[in-house]
Design a protein around this motif. Sequence first.
Motif, PDB file in Angstrom:
ATOM      1  N   GLN A  40       0.834  -1.209   0.000  1.00  0.00           N
ATOM      2  CA  GLN A  40       0.000   0.000   0.000  1.00  0.00           C
ATOM      3  C   GLN A  40       0.866   1.257   0.000  1.00  0.00           C
ATOM      4  N   LYS A  41       1.923   1.263   0.806  1.00  0.00           N
ATOM      5  CA  LYS A  41       2.827   2.421   0.865  1.00  0.00           C
ATOM      6  C   LYS A  41       3.476   2.679  -0.491  1.00  0.00           C
ATOM      7  N   ARG A  42       3.724   1.614  -1.242  1.00  0.00           N
ATOM      8  CA  ARG A  42       4.379   1.747  -2.550  1.00  0.00           C
ATOM      9  C   ARG A  42       3.366   1.873  -3.692  1.00  0.00           C
ATOM     10  N   ASN A  43       2.070   1.926  -3.334  1.00  0.00           N
ATOM     11  CA  ASN A  43       1.014   2.061  -4.342  1.00  0.00           C
ATOM     12  C   ASN A  43       1.039   0.912  -5.360  1.00  0.00           C
ATOM     13  N   GLN A  44       1.196  -0.318  -4.856  1.00  0.00           N
ATOM     14  CA  GLN A  44       1.278  -1.496  -5.706  1.00  0.00           C
ATOM     15  C   GLN A  44      -0.034  -2.260  -5.714  1.00  0.00           C
ATOM     16  N   TRP A  45      -0.201  -3.069  -6.739  1.00  0.00           N
ATOM     17  CA  TRP A  45      -1.309  -4.023  -6.754  1.00  0.00           C
ATOM     18  C   TRP A  45      -0.978  -5.101  -5.737  1.00  0.00           C
ATOM     19  N   ILE A  46      -1.919  -5.386  -4.834  1.00  0.00           N
ATOM     20  CA  ILE A  46      -1.675  -6.363  -3.766  1.00  0.00           C
ATOM     21  C   ILE A  46      -2.871  -7.290  -3.614  1.00  0.00           C
ATOM     22  N   ASN A  47      -2.577  -8.586  -3.512  1.00  0.00           N
ATOM     23  CA  ASN A  47      -3.604  -9.578  -3.225  1.00  0.00           C
ATOM     24  C   ASN A  47      -3.111 -10.419  -2.056  1.00  0.00           C
ATOM     25  N   VAL A  48      -3.875 -10.393  -0.976  1.00  0.00           N
ATOM     26  CA  VAL A  48      -3.583 -11.254   0.162  1.00  0.00           C
ATOM     27  C   VAL A  48      -4.613 -12.381   0.090  1.00  0.00           C
ATOM     28  N   VAL A  49      -4.123 -13.574  -0.184  1.00  0.00           N
ATOM     29  CA  VAL A  49      -4.992 -14.722  -0.434  1.00  0.00           C
ATOM     30  C   VAL A  49      -5.968 -14.918   0.719  1.00  0.00           C
ATOM     31  N   ASP A  50      -7.233 -15.095   0.365  1.00  0.00           N
ATOM     32  CA  ASP A  50      -8.325 -15.338   1.320  1.00  0.00           C
ATOM     33  C   ASP A  50      -8.573 -14.181   2.285  1.00  0.00           C
ATOM     34  N   GLN A  51      -8.135 -12.985   1.921  1.00  0.00           N
ATOM     35  CA  GLN A  51      -8.365 -11.789   2.748  1.00  0.00           C
ATOM     36  C   GLN A  51      -8.828 -10.640   1.842  1.00  0.00           C
ATOM     37  N   PRO A  52     -10.065 -10.657   1.355  1.00  0.00           N
ATOM     38  CA  PRO A  52     -10.517  -9.604   0.433  1.00  0.00           C
ATOM     39  C   PRO A  52     -10.331  -8.190   0.967  1.00  0.00           C
ATOM     40  N   SER A  53     -10.378  -8.018   2.276  1.00  0.00           N
ATOM     41  CA  SER A  53     -10.207  -6.673   2.842  1.00  0.00           C
ATOM     42  C   SER A  53      -8.762  -6.187   2.719  1.00  0.00           C
ATOM     43  N   LEU A  54      -7.838  -7.099   2.409  1.00  0.00           N
ATOM     44  CA  LEU A  54      -6.431  -6.741   2.237  1.00  0.00           C
ATOM     45  C   LEU A  54      -6.012  -6.862   0.772  1.00  0.00           C
ATOM     46  N   CYS A  55      -6.924  -6.573  -0.127  1.00  0.00           N
ATOM     47  CA  CYS A  55      -6.641  -6.684  -1.558  1.00  0.00           C
ATOM     48  C   CYS A  55      -7.122  -5.439  -2.288  1.00  0.00           C
ATOM     49  N   ASN A  56      -6.359  -5.009  -3.285  1.00  0.00           N
ATOM     50  CA  ASN A  56      -6.894  -4.016  -4.201  1.00  0.00           C
ATOM     51  C   ASN A  56      -7.143  -4.651  -5.572  1.00  0.00           C
ATOM     52  N   PHE A  57      -6.959  -5.975  -5.654  1.00  0.00           N
ATOM     53  CA  PHE A  57      -7.410  -6.760  -6.794  1.00  0.00           C
ATOM     54  C   PHE A  57      -7.630  -8.195  -6.319  1.00  0.00           C
ATOM     55  N   THR A  58      -8.499  -8.907  -7.005  1.00  0.00           N
ATOM     56  CA  THR A  58      -8.735 -10.315  -6.698  1.00  0.00           C
ATOM     57  C   THR A  58      -8.539 -11.129  -7.968  1.00  0.00           C
ATOM     58  N   PHE A  59      -8.321 -12.413  -7.804  1.00  0.00           N
ATOM     59  CA  PHE A  59      -8.166 -13.321  -8.936  1.00  0.00           C
ATOM     60  C   PHE A  59      -9.515 -13.958  -9.245  1.00  0.00           C
ATOM     61  N   PRO A  60      -9.959 -13.867 -10.488  1.00  0.00           N
ATOM     62  CA  PRO A  60     -11.184 -14.572 -10.846  1.00  0.00           C
ATOM     63  C   PRO A  60     -10.880 -16.051 -11.051  1.00  0.00           C
ATOM     64  N   SER A  61     -11.917 -16.842 -11.158  1.00  0.00           N
ATOM     65  CA  SER A  61     -11.780 -18.238 -11.550  1.00  0.00           C
ATOM     66  C   SER A  61     -11.738 -18.249 -13.076  1.00  0.00           C
ATOM     67  N   VAL A  62     -10.713 -18.864 -13.665  1.00  0.00           N
ATOM     68  CA  VAL A  62     -10.430 -18.708 -15.091  1.00  0.00           C
ATOM     69  C   VAL A  62     -10.300 -20.053 -15.792  1.00  0.00           C
ATOM     70  N   PHE A  63     -10.742 -20.091 -17.065  1.00  0.00           N
ATOM     71  CA  PHE A  63     -10.353 -21.174 -17.949  1.00  0.00           C
ATOM     72  C   PHE A  63     -10.054 -20.601 -19.320  1.00  0.00           C
ATOM     73  N   LYS A  64      -9.191 -21.316 -20.067  1.00  0.00           N
ATOM     74  CA  LYS A  64      -8.746 -20.842 -21.373  1.00  0.00           C
ATOM     75  C   LYS A  64      -8.973 -21.913 -22.431  1.00  0.00           C
ATOM     76  N   ARG A  65      -9.272 -21.428 -23.611  1.00  0.00           N
ATOM     77  CA  ARG A  65      -9.310 -22.245 -24.823  1.00  0.00           C
ATOM     78  C   ARG A  65      -8.521 -21.455 -25.863  1.00  0.00           C
ATOM     79  N   GLY A  66      -7.210 -21.648 -25.907  1.00  0.00           N
ATOM     80  CA  GLY A  66      -6.368 -20.860 -26.791  1.00  0.00           C
ATOM     81  C   GLY A  66      -6.437 -19.395 -26.383  1.00  0.00           C
ATOM     82  N   LYS A  67      -6.884 -18.548 -27.316  1.00  0.00           N
ATOM     83  CA  LYS A  67      -6.983 -17.111 -27.043  1.00  0.00           C
ATOM     84  C   LYS A  67      -8.257 -16.735 -26.282  1.00  0.00           C
ATOM     85  N   LEU A  68      -9.165 -17.672 -26.145  1.00  0.00           N
ATOM     86  CA  LEU A  68     -10.394 -17.405 -25.400  1.00  0.00           C
ATOM     87  C   LEU A  68     -10.112 -17.564 -23.914  1.00  0.00           C
TER      88      LEU A  68
END
Length: 193
Positions: free
Chosen positions: A104-132
Motif C-alpha cells: 500500500q505504501k508503494r502504491n502497488q497491486w496487492i492480493n492477500v490470499v483469502d483476505q478480500p479486505s487486504l486486496c486491491n485486486f482479486t483473482f477470478p476463476s479462469v479457464f482458457k481455450r487458446g486465445k479465449l
Amino acid sequence: LDFLKRGELMAHSYPMMVDLTERDVLVVGGGKVAERKIQSLLPTGANVIVVSPTITDEIRRYAKGRKIRLQLRNYQSEDGLNCFLVIAATNQALVNLQIYEDAQKRNQWINVVDQPSLCNFTFPSVFKRGKLTISVSTEGASPTLAKQIRQEIESQFGDEYELLLDITQELRSRLQWEINNPKLRYQLMKEMV
C-alpha cells in the motif's frame, strides 16, 4: 481497524486483462496456494520472484528450471520494491498484513490470499481455450461459488473455440487491411462469427 472496513466499503471491481510480460511479480509463500498462483503467472511472461523459508517440491522444480527467482528466507519489506504486483500467500496473518501495508505504501497491486479486505485486486476463476479466456468473479465474496460457475460455463466451450479464434483473428486482420469502411468490417465480422 480500517482495513477490515475496507472490504465492506470497496466499490465494484473493474474487470481487465493485464500484460505482465517482463514485469516483476512477488509471491510471498511457498505452500500449495502459492504454488497455484505461481502456476497461473508463469504463462504470462512475468518475472516471478518467490520469497519463503519453505517451499513445495513443485516450486523447487520451478527454481531449478529457472522459471522463477527464489529467496529461501522470511519476507523482508524491501522484497517488494519495484514489483508491479504482490501476492501474499502465507499462513501467517501478521506477515500478510505487513506485506499488505508495504505494498500500500508503494502504491502497488496487492492480493492477500483469502483476505478480500487486504486486496486491491482479486483473482477470478479462469479457464482458457487458446486465445479465449473466460473468467468468473464474485469480487472475493465466494471463490468457491466463482469456481462452480466457471466449471458450469467451461463445459459449454470445447477445444473448437481455440481453432475458431485462430481463424477469426486471421480473417479480422485481412478485413482490417482490405476494407476501409469500419461499419462494413464490423458487419462482415458479425456475420462470420
